[in-house]
Design a protein around this motif. Structure first.
Motif, PDB file in Angstrom:
ATOM      1  N   CYS A 183      -6.837  -4.604  14.623  1.00 60.74           N
ATOM      2  CA  CYS A 183      -7.001  -3.320  14.708  1.00 60.74           C
ATOM      3  C   CYS A 183      -5.626  -2.691  13.579  1.00 60.74           C
ATOM      4  O   CYS A 183      -4.813  -2.750  14.112  1.00 60.74           O
ATOM      5  CB  CYS A 183      -7.719  -2.643  15.044  1.00 60.74           C
ATOM      6  SG  CYS A 183      -9.040  -3.132  15.939  1.00 60.74           S
ATOM      7  N   LEU A 184      -5.918  -2.063  12.573  1.00 65.25           N
ATOM      8  CA  LEU A 184      -4.962  -1.264  11.476  1.00 65.25           C
ATOM      9  C   LEU A 184      -4.833   0.142  12.503  1.00 65.25           C
ATOM     10  O   LEU A 184      -6.051   1.312  12.790  1.00 65.25           O
ATOM     11  CB  LEU A 184      -4.901  -1.399  10.307  1.00 65.25           C
ATOM     12  CG  LEU A 184      -3.699  -0.242   9.743  1.00 65.25           C
ATOM     13  CD1 LEU A 184      -2.561  -1.146   9.683  1.00 65.25           C
ATOM     14  CD2 LEU A 184      -4.137   0.037   8.099  1.00 65.25           C
ATOM     15  N   VAL A 185      -3.791   0.801  12.723  1.00 64.84           N
ATOM     16  CA  VAL A 185      -3.112   1.724  13.652  1.00 64.84           C
ATOM     17  C   VAL A 185      -2.274   2.082  12.300  1.00 64.84           C
ATOM     18  O   VAL A 185      -1.063   2.179  12.138  1.00 64.84           O
ATOM     19  CB  VAL A 185      -3.020   1.569  14.899  1.00 64.84           C
ATOM     20  CG1 VAL A 185      -1.851   3.242  15.241  1.00 64.84           C
ATOM     21  CG2 VAL A 185      -3.269   1.222  16.059  1.00 64.84           C
ATOM     22  N   LEU A 186      -3.280   3.362  11.711  1.00 68.09           N
ATOM     23  CA  LEU A 186      -1.526   3.895  10.387  1.00 68.09           C
ATOM     24  C   LEU A 186      -0.623   4.550  10.924  1.00 68.09           C
ATOM     25  O   LEU A 186      -0.790   5.523  12.205  1.00 68.09           O
ATOM     26  CB  LEU A 186      -2.661   5.230   9.519  1.00 68.09           C
ATOM     27  CG  LEU A 186      -3.450   4.151   8.768  1.00 68.09           C
ATOM     28  CD1 LEU A 186      -4.115   4.952   7.778  1.00 68.09           C
ATOM     29  CD2 LEU A 186      -2.715   3.105   7.954  1.00 68.09           C
ATOM     30  N   VAL A 187       0.481   5.184  10.531  1.00 67.80           N
ATOM     31  CA  VAL A 187       1.638   6.108  11.116  1.00 67.80           C
ATOM     32  C   VAL A 187       1.958   7.088   9.818  1.00 67.80           C
ATOM     33  O   VAL A 187       1.883   7.932  10.481  1.00 67.80           O
ATOM     34  CB  VAL A 187       2.879   5.026  11.266  1.00 67.80           C
ATOM     35  CG1 VAL A 187       3.892   5.978  11.561  1.00 67.80           C
ATOM     36  CG2 VAL A 187       2.634   3.866  12.610  1.00 67.80           C
ATOM     37  N   ASP A 188       1.631   6.750   8.998  1.00 63.12           N
ATOM     38  CA  ASP A 188       2.026   6.990   8.189  1.00 63.12           C
ATOM     39  C   ASP A 188       1.942   6.758   6.397  1.00 63.12           C
ATOM     40  O   ASP A 188       2.000   5.749   6.616  1.00 63.12           O
ATOM     41  CB  ASP A 188       3.265   8.100   8.504  1.00 63.12           C
ATOM     42  CG  ASP A 188       3.101   9.972   7.402  1.00 63.12           C
ATOM     43  OD1 ASP A 188       2.521  10.398   6.497  1.00 63.12           O
ATOM     44  OD2 ASP A 188       3.326  10.933   8.836  1.00 63.12           O
ATOM     45  N   ARG A 189       2.546   7.433   5.800  1.00 60.70           N
ATOM     46  CA  ARG A 189       2.840   6.809   4.403  1.00 60.70           C
ATOM     47  C   ARG A 189       4.135   7.117   4.002  1.00 60.70           C
ATOM     48  O   ARG A 189       4.658   7.561   4.240  1.00 60.70           O
ATOM     49  CB  ARG A 189       2.504   8.248   3.233  1.00 60.70           C
ATOM     50  CG  ARG A 189       0.591   8.607   2.439  1.00 60.70           C
ATOM     51  CD  ARG A 189       0.097   6.890   1.902  1.00 60.70           C
ATOM     52  NE  ARG A 189       0.751   7.235   0.689  1.00 60.70           N
ATOM     53  CZ  ARG A 189       0.859   6.087  -0.141  1.00 60.70           C
ATOM     54  NH1 ARG A 189       0.544   4.933   0.332  1.00 60.70           N
ATOM     55  NH2 ARG A 189       1.482   6.259  -1.181  1.00 60.70           N
ATOM     56  N   VAL A 190       4.842   5.813   3.438  1.00 61.54           N
ATOM     57  CA  VAL A 190       6.234   5.260   3.263  1.00 61.54           C
ATOM     58  C   VAL A 190       6.967   6.971   2.293  1.00 61.54           C
ATOM     59  O   VAL A 190       8.173   7.535   3.418  1.00 61.54           O
ATOM     60  CB  VAL A 190       6.414   4.856   2.386  1.00 61.54           C
ATOM     61  CG1 VAL A 190       7.947   4.698   1.765  1.00 61.54           C
ATOM     62  CG2 VAL A 190       5.955   3.337   2.824  1.00 61.54           C
ATOM     63  N   LYS A 191       6.060   7.932   1.997  1.00 57.89           N
ATOM     64  CA  LYS A 191       6.530   9.238   0.547  1.00 57.89           C
ATOM     65  C   LYS A 191       6.392  10.239   1.682  1.00 57.89           C
ATOM     66  O   LYS A 191       7.265  11.331   0.686  1.00 57.89           O
ATOM     67  CB  LYS A 191       5.976   9.053  -0.176  1.00 57.89           C
ATOM     68  CG  LYS A 191       4.875   9.260  -0.483  1.00 57.89           C
ATOM     69  CD  LYS A 191       3.886   9.118  -1.471  1.00 57.89           C
ATOM     70  CE  LYS A 191       2.435   9.811  -2.232  1.00 57.89           C
ATOM     71  NZ  LYS A 191       1.768  10.638  -1.369  1.00 57.89           N
ATOM     72  N   ASP A 192       5.986  10.167   2.742  1.00 62.94           N
ATOM     73  CA  ASP A 192       5.033  11.444   3.429  1.00 62.94           C
ATOM     74  C   ASP A 192       6.436  11.343   4.256  1.00 62.94           C
ATOM     75  O   ASP A 192       6.532  12.467   5.064  1.00 62.94           O
ATOM     76  CB  ASP A 192       3.933  11.919   4.094  1.00 62.94           C
ATOM     77  CG  ASP A 192       2.904  11.532   2.883  1.00 62.94           C
ATOM     78  OD1 ASP A 192       3.211  12.374   1.745  1.00 62.94           O
ATOM     79  OD2 ASP A 192       1.994  11.880   3.565  1.00 62.94           O
ATOM     80  N   THR A 251       0.896  -1.490  -0.284  1.00 65.94           N
ATOM     81  CA  THR A 251      -0.387  -0.055   0.177  1.00 65.94           C
ATOM     82  C   THR A 251       1.358   1.210  -0.184  1.00 65.94           C
ATOM     83  O   THR A 251       0.399   2.047  -0.249  1.00 65.94           O
ATOM     84  CB  THR A 251      -0.748   0.036   0.736  1.00 65.94           C
ATOM     85  OG1 THR A 251      -0.319   0.295   2.254  1.00 65.94           O
ATOM     86  CG2 THR A 251      -1.875  -1.224   1.359  1.00 65.94           C
ATOM     87  N   GLY A 252       2.363   1.575   0.619  1.00 64.25           N
ATOM     88  CA  GLY A 252       2.915   2.312   0.613  1.00 64.25           C
ATOM     89  C   GLY A 252       2.827   3.304   1.577  1.00 64.25           C
ATOM     90  O   GLY A 252       3.198   4.399   1.672  1.00 64.25           O
ATOM     91  N   ASP A 253       1.550   2.181   2.590  1.00 59.99           N
ATOM     92  CA  ASP A 253       1.021   3.391   4.008  1.00 59.99           C
ATOM     93  C   ASP A 253       1.963   2.401   4.917  1.00 59.99           C
ATOM     94  O   ASP A 253       2.291   1.082   4.885  1.00 59.99           O
ATOM     95  CB  ASP A 253      -0.015   3.240   4.344  1.00 59.99           C
ATOM     96  CG  ASP A 253      -1.095   3.685   3.398  1.00 59.99           C
ATOM     97  OD1 ASP A 253      -0.905   5.150   3.161  1.00 59.99           O
ATOM     98  OD2 ASP A 253      -1.607   3.455   2.686  1.00 59.99           O
ATOM     99  N   VAL A 254       2.885   2.905   5.884  1.00 60.72           N
ATOM    100  CA  VAL A 254       3.066   2.500   7.054  1.00 60.72           C
ATOM    101  C   VAL A 254       1.784   2.723   8.693  1.00 60.72           C
ATOM    102  O   VAL A 254       1.345   3.552   9.079  1.00 60.72           O
ATOM    103  CB  VAL A 254       4.350   3.504   7.505  1.00 60.72           C
ATOM    104  CG1 VAL A 254       5.478   2.976   8.870  1.00 60.72           C
ATOM    105  CG2 VAL A 254       5.500   3.740   6.930  1.00 60.72           C
ATOM    106  N   GLY A 255       2.379   1.058   9.065  1.00 62.81           N
ATOM    107  CA  GLY A 255       1.460   1.313  10.543  1.00 62.81           C
ATOM    108  C   GLY A 255       1.528   0.044  11.357  1.00 62.81           C
ATOM    109  O   GLY A 255       2.247  -0.621  10.526  1.00 62.81           O
ATOM    110  N   ARG A 256       1.292  -0.706  12.235  1.00 61.89           N
ATOM    111  CA  ARG A 256       1.155  -1.362  12.618  1.00 61.89           C
ATOM    112  C   ARG A 256      -0.211  -2.120  12.883  1.00 61.89           C
ATOM    113  O   ARG A 256      -1.516  -1.475  13.531  1.00 61.89           O
ATOM    114  CB  ARG A 256       1.291  -1.270  14.429  1.00 61.89           C
ATOM    115  CG  ARG A 256       0.861   0.045  15.290  1.00 61.89           C
ATOM    116  CD  ARG A 256       1.486  -0.004  16.209  1.00 61.89           C
ATOM    117  NE  ARG A 256       1.519   1.379  17.147  1.00 61.89           N
ATOM    118  CZ  ARG A 256      -0.014   0.883  17.855  1.00 61.89           C
ATOM    119  NH1 ARG A 256      -0.291   0.019  17.696  1.00 61.89           N
ATOM    120  NH2 ARG A 256       0.161   1.749  18.504  1.00 61.89           N
TER     121      ARG A 256
END
Length: 485
Positions: free
Chosen positions: A375-384, A364-369
């Protein structure tokens, strides 16, 4: 496999039920099927058949959906185009998609020489000459173009099998029935509006009311007039609703829930809207390459604010290391998704497809855990991600702190070039109307929660943040402005 969102497959008992409406039309399921047949005959006469691509360049209106259904009736693919695109933008999509015909308002000059049909010239009554034809799950249904923030937009290829999987997942997760009524406010050139608002409602046998555009007061008036049971929107829309004066007290009692997605949202904004308007707010997450939604908090049961919920039934979600290894719960990595909703691939881009879909997992290109409850916790976008002197900073963490200030309505953090550190964080903030806030006050607030290297080196107070056509904060334009300083 029966594709249940197609109106002509409905049993007779459903035919007279309300199906689609906008400011011009109100159609039953039977009328929608008949209108789709009439337009399909018209498209067929213009040479459209299996495997062809029909471009639709219209604002939100019932005819956009009728043309979509008509194209599918013939085995054709649809690519919806933002009606306010410049000539350069629309011509790129028309050429890249291989469109054979354009349906538009009749006023657009930019059709790159393709034949076109004006929306007001669409037929309303069929002649009954279409042969019987079943729509097959493996047929290409949609070409949805990504926003192109990292280059030229790419055509995401979605089959009917993807759409059916998505509509089934969403409908089941949200508990939709034929008593549900969706108020569509998001643009129909985006897959969210097509899948969550249109196809999921059709699959459940419910009804859909289409609004051409969003404005806070007229939207709330539509809620009071049409009495919908749910709607889906982006954070910007909820921010616009939350900033309305306190004396605006609409009747929102018909709404069972509202969905927030397509961009990160603060916990504070979710709680503010839920408290003010009285409907349940559920946050979800997904992307066009996954046909729209991969995770969502439940309408009934425990909703974990601060997460985007568990994977929808039929999907798997995980995080991976830079080496591509699946990580255990709790570890931060790139978010990956697997399920029948994952796209066929990018049109005419085999190398990019192979880099994005690896061993069945969509990167996805998104960073999370993924937390202990799945449940998904989003940290940020890889490119951001901002790399400051070798330290990885995630803008979303800084934005979350800014959103914790009671005066902050919207916030965006991006990296600015720096001769010593490489990049440093810059923040842009929009305050609630009639609320006083200062840069110094925001910095004091940030120092309470952030280490020194995470503090924004500049905070700019703005009247509004730039948005892309879907309503997401346009971070690429903020970055470009910093590059030109």
């Amino acid at each position: 496999m029966t594709i249940g969102y197609l109106p002509w497959g409905r049993p007779n008992g459903v035919a007279s039920r309300p199906c689609l409406r906008d400011s011009r039309h109100e159609l039953t399921y039977a009328e929608v099927a008949r209108r789709a047949d009439a337009i399909a005959e018209q498209l067929s006469e213009r040479g459209i058949g299996e495997g062809d691509v029909v471009a639709i360049m219209l604002p939100n209106r019932v005819e956009l959906l009728l043309v979509m259904l008509a194209a599918w009736r013939l085995g054709a693919t649809v690519t919806p185009i933002n009606p306010v695109f410049t000539a350069n933008e629309s011509e790129y999509q028309l050429r890249d998609s291989g469109a054979a015909l354009v349906v538009n308002s009749g006023s657009q000059a930019s059709t790159v020489g393709l034949p076109s049909i004006a929306v007001d010239a669409l037929r309303t009554e069929p002649a009954g000459v279409l042969p019987d034809r079943g729509v097959r799950p493996e047929e290409l249904a949609l070409l949805i173009y990504t926003s192109g923030s990292t280059g030229r937009p790419k055509g995401v290829m979605l089959e009917h099998a993807n759409l059916l999987a998505m509509a089934s997942m969403v409908s089941g997760h949200l508990g939709l029935t034929d008593a549900d009524h969706c108020l569509l406010v998001l643009p129909l050139f985006h897959v969210n509006a097509i899948c969550v608002s249109f196809l999921s409602s059709m699959l459940a046998g419910g009804q859909l009311t289409v609004l051409e555009r969003f404005a806070p007061l007229s939207f709330l008036e539509a809620v009071e007039r049409h009495r919908p049971t749910y709607f889906a929107a982006v954070p910007t829309i909820y921010a616009r609703l939350a900033e309305l004066p306190a004396e605006v007290v609409p009747d929102t009692s018909s709404l069972r829930f509202a969905i927030c997605g397509a961009a990160p949202v603060s916990r504070e904004l979710l709680e503010r809207c839920e408290e003010r308007f009285g409907f349940v707010m559920v946050e979800g997450y997904g992307l066009s390459e996954g046909t729209c939604v991969s995770t969502c908090n439940p309408v009934e049961g425990v909703r974990k604010l601060g997460t985007v919920g568990p994977a929808l039934p039929g999907q798997q979600i995980a995080t991976i290391s830079p080496e591509g290894e699946i990580l255990p719960p709790g570890e931060v990595g790139e978010v990956v998704v697997r399920g029948a909703n994952v796209m066929r691939g990018y049109l005419n881009r085999p190398e990019e497809t192979a880099a994005t879909i690896v061993d069945g997992w969509l990167r996805t290109g998104d960073v999370g855990r993924v937390d202990e409850d799945g449940c998904l916790v989003l940290v940020d976008r890889v490119k951001d991600m901002i790399i400051r002197g070798g330290e990885n900073l995630y803008p979303k963490e800084i934005e979350s702190v800014l959103y914790g200030h009671p005066a902050v309505l919207e916030a965006a953090v991006v990296g600015a070039p720096h001769p010593v550190y490489g990049e440093v964080p810059i923040a842009y903030v929009v305050a609630y109307p009639d609320v006083s806030v200062t840069v110094d006050g925001l910095l004091v607030h940030c120092r309470q929660s952030l280490t020194k290297i995470k503090l924004p080196v500049e905070i700019h107070l703005l009247d509004a943040l730039p948005k892309n056509p879907v309503g997401k904060i346009d971070k690429p334009s903020l970055r470009r402005a910093l590059q030109l300083r």
